[in-house]
Design a protein around this motif. Structure first.
Motif, PDB file in Angstrom:
ATOM      1  N   GLU A 186     -78.650  18.225   0.987  1.00 57.20           N
ATOM      2  CA  GLU A 186     -77.271  18.651   1.201  1.00 57.20           C
ATOM      3  C   GLU A 186     -76.298  17.477   1.137  1.00 57.20           C
ATOM      4  OE1 GLU A 186     -79.754  19.708   3.113  1.00 57.20           O
ATOM      5  OE2 GLU A 186     -79.690  21.914   3.151  1.00 57.20           O
ATOM      6  N   GLU A 187     -76.667  16.354   1.780  1.00 56.44           N
ATOM      7  CA  GLU A 187     -75.774  15.196   1.760  1.00 56.44           C
ATOM      8  C   GLU A 187     -75.692  14.598   0.363  1.00 56.44           C
ATOM      9  OE1 GLU A 187     -73.081  12.518   3.612  1.00 56.44           O
ATOM     10  OE2 GLU A 187     -73.928  14.446   4.222  1.00 56.44           O
ATOM     11  N   GLY A 204     -73.499  16.841  -1.630  1.00 56.95           N
ATOM     12  CA  GLY A 204     -72.131  16.754  -1.131  1.00 56.95           C
ATOM     13  C   GLY A 204     -71.387  15.546  -1.667  1.00 56.95           C
ATOM     14  N   ARG A 237     -70.735  18.392   3.488  1.00 57.39           N
ATOM     15  CA  ARG A 237     -72.123  18.820   3.632  1.00 57.39           C
ATOM     16  C   ARG A 237     -72.227  20.263   4.125  1.00 57.39           C
ATOM     17  NH1 ARG A 237     -77.125  16.067   5.470  1.00 57.39           N
ATOM     18  NH2 ARG A 237     -78.479  17.680   6.353  1.00 57.39           N
ATOM     19  N   TRP A 238     -71.390  20.647   5.102  1.00 55.78           N
ATOM     20  CA  TRP A 238     -71.527  21.986   5.678  1.00 55.78           C
ATOM     21  C   TRP A 238     -71.173  23.063   4.651  1.00 55.78           C
ATOM     22  CZ3 TRP A 238     -67.836  25.824   6.506  1.00 55.78           C
ATOM     23  CH2 TRP A 238     -66.510  25.463   6.330  1.00 55.78           C
ATOM     24  N   VAL A 283     -71.637  22.693   1.325  1.00 55.79           N
ATOM     25  CA  VAL A 283     -72.802  22.735   0.432  1.00 55.79           C
ATOM     26  C   VAL A 283     -73.876  23.640   1.018  1.00 55.79           C
ATOM     27  CG1 VAL A 283     -74.675  21.396  -0.596  1.00 55.79           C
ATOM     28  CG2 VAL A 283     -72.353  20.458  -0.553  1.00 55.79           C
ATOM     29  N   SER A 284     -74.171  23.448   2.295  1.00 60.99           N
ATOM     30  CA  SER A 284     -75.209  24.250   2.949  1.00 60.99           C
ATOM     31  C   SER A 284     -74.856  25.735   2.949  1.00 60.99           C
ATOM     32  CB  SER A 284     -75.413  23.747   4.382  1.00 60.99           C
ATOM     33  OG  SER A 284     -76.418  24.472   5.036  1.00 60.99           O
ATOM     34  N   TRP A 318     -75.021  27.215  -0.583  1.00 63.84           N
ATOM     35  CA  TRP A 318     -76.423  27.307  -1.004  1.00 63.84           C
ATOM     36  C   TRP A 318     -77.092  28.520  -0.365  1.00 63.84           C
ATOM     37  CZ3 TRP A 318     -79.580  22.117  -1.350  1.00 63.84           C
ATOM     38  CH2 TRP A 318     -80.583  22.259  -2.312  1.00 63.84           C
ATOM     39  N   ARG A 339     -82.133  24.358  -7.000  1.00 61.90           N
ATOM     40  CA  ARG A 339     -81.128  23.302  -7.098  1.00 61.90           C
ATOM     41  C   ARG A 339     -80.149  23.552  -8.236  1.00 61.90           C
ATOM     42  NH1 ARG A 339     -82.477  16.803  -7.777  1.00 61.90           N
ATOM     43  NH2 ARG A 339     -80.332  16.134  -8.195  1.00 61.90           N
TER      44      ARG A 339
END
Length: 479
Positions: free
Chosen positions: A168-169, A172, A179-180, A182-183, A186, A193
């Motif tokens: 995630e990082e 990002g 990051r949050w 992206v999570s 996803w 991916r």
């Protein structure tokens, strides 16, 4: 993070007079407005460009460059911050925000455009001299020379963790999303991916300008002719959509200026069309748009309703946004009413409508390509702030529709907490009375649109459909 720009250092005369660069000064002013006033670039930039054109300082190429500098810097802000942080001798939070704006603007020119390195550095240093003073210009020069020592790929290898260690990082930083987010994206998208990377890439693409020909008031053929065959394309999915292939100024087109057409993402058109075409049992004369501001969906629904002899009520809580709705609906041939009312405290009797759309306020994570600054402005806790409002608006929408009528719950977010979770909670009576409904499969109501999932609700995606990430659930009231 709102601070006034620091005072210029005027005690010592610079070795030469700073050269003003109207393009980069305008880009800096736009970035400052976004930072200081929590403004949105799509609202700040057009009047700045218009003023520059009227003053004779800008031509179309200048406007295009200024637009790219502003939007590109905002989209990649998190990535550029990580890179600049490696090039300064203090925590990034201790760098004055105006200085940081100049640095990220320079980083974008160095790493995200084809502007030659020497030109990007010198132009950024000159900008710093004009807007910050000579002392800070020297700091900008030193930092940007460090940034220029590597290309983007090399920098990403340095600042992004390995994918296998922290996917995630890694994604990002590489794709410039918190990051949050992206999570969350996803989780909503599922799969491997490749899918999430395609989505994040699509968020970083400049979206097409899409027009809507309002039924009975304008045609796509008229719009195509007004724009010109070389500059316009038919919509991918909506029969009323026209895409501007090279940007352009929609407001200069007669159908748009006269309100017979408007600017509207194709995803928003699909949501309104699906609600309008969903089967209802019995009469079909009263329609409601319960969260109508700023009026795009209301104008399309109003035009469709007029063709069927139905009346539209467009409700918007904020008076200034209700005025925008009234402007969008002005000239509609059928009966309509615009009211300033809170959808959680309805101004209509229960069961008064045959069709109800409630496009609820949300985090806007589905429109990050249009509002790139929103990704850095939103926080995970914002979801908790929207949740009670979204649920109550859906409850009241279900109360407003008669038995046999249809409610469309829509939101410009793919976050699971703002989509299916809201509908499930309301239907199961969590926080309120349970409601008797049946799901309507929305997929057949978007004919020709691929990759709509398992249904019955629909999630649109920028990378799959070329639209904003709109969500739609259609519910028929059964009791």
């Amino acid at each position: 993070m709102s601070q006034q720009p620091p005072r210029r250092h005027g005690t010592r005369k610079p070795y030469r007079r700073p050269q003003k660069d109207p393009v980069r000064i305008l880009a800096f002013e736009a970035l400052r407005a976004v930072d200081e006033r929590d403004a949105y670039a799509n609202l700040v930039l057009p009047p700045l460009l218009r003023k520059a054109r009227e003053g004779g300082d800008f031509d179309s190429r200048d406007a295009a460059l200024a637009t790219e500098l502003v939007y590109g810097t905002l989209r990649r802000q998190g990535t550029y911050d990580a890179i600049v942080a490696r090039c300064v001798d203090r925590p990034l939070r201790e760098v004055d925000p105006p200085v940081l704006d100049v640095l990220t603007l320079g980083a974008h020119q160095l790493l995200g455009t084809r502007i030659p390195t020497h030109a990007a550095v010198s132009a950024s240093v000159e900008l710093a001299r004009v807007v910050l003073g000579d002392g800070r210009a020297k700091f900008v020069n030193a930092v940007l020379r460090k940034v220029a020592a590597h290309d983007m790929d090399s920098w990403l290898e340095q600042v992004a963790p390995d994918y296998d260690e922290d996917p995630e990082e890694h994604l990002g930083i590489v794709h410039a999303h918190p990051r949050w987010i992206v999570s969350a994206l996803w989780d909503a998208l599922g799969g491997g991916r490749a899918g999430i990377e395609d989505l994040l890439d699509a968020d970083n693409e400049r979206p097409e300008v899409t027009l809507v020909a309002r039924p009975g008031r304008a045609t796509t053929e008229e719009l195509l002719a007004a724009v010109g065959e070389e500059s316009a394309l038919p919509g991918r999915w909506s029969p009323y959509a026209v895409r501007l292939a090279e940007g352009g100024e929609p407001g200069a087109l007669d159908p748009v200026r006269e309100g017979r057409a408007g600017v509207q993402d194709e995803g928003s058109q699909l949501v309104a069309l699906a609600l309008a075409n969903a089967p209802v049992e019995g009469s079909d004369l009263a329609w409601l748009d319960g969260c109508a501001g700023p009026g795009g969906k209301a104008a399309l629904l109003g035009a469709l309703a007029a063709q069927r002899g139905a009346a539209l009520v467009a409700s918007e809580k904020q008076p200034h946004r209700a005025r925008l709705v009234a402007r969008a609906l002005a000239g509609n041939p059928g009966p309509y009413q615009v009211i300033a009312a809170d959808g959680t405290r309805p101004a209509w009797r229960p069961g008064a409508f045959d069709r109800v759309l409630v496009d609820v306020p949300c985090t806007g994570l589905g429109a990050l390509r249009r509002r790139p600054e929103a990704r850095w402005r939103r926080r995970p806790e914002d979801l908790d702030g929207f949740a009670p409002l979204q649920r109550e608006l859906l409850r009241q929408a279900l109360a407003a529709v008669r038995v046999g009528g249809v409610v469309g719950y829509a939101t410009c977010s793919p976050h699971p907490a703002e989509t299916r979770a809201v509908v499930d909670d309301v239907l199961k009576g969590r926080g309120g009375p349970a409601v008797e409904v049946e799901w309507i499969d929305a997929r057949p109501l978007m004919p020709g649109v691929p990759a709509l999932g398992d249904g019955p609700d629909v999630q649109l995606w920028p990378h799959l459909h070329g639209t904003d990430a709109m969500y739609l659930a259609l519910l028929r009231r059964t009791g």
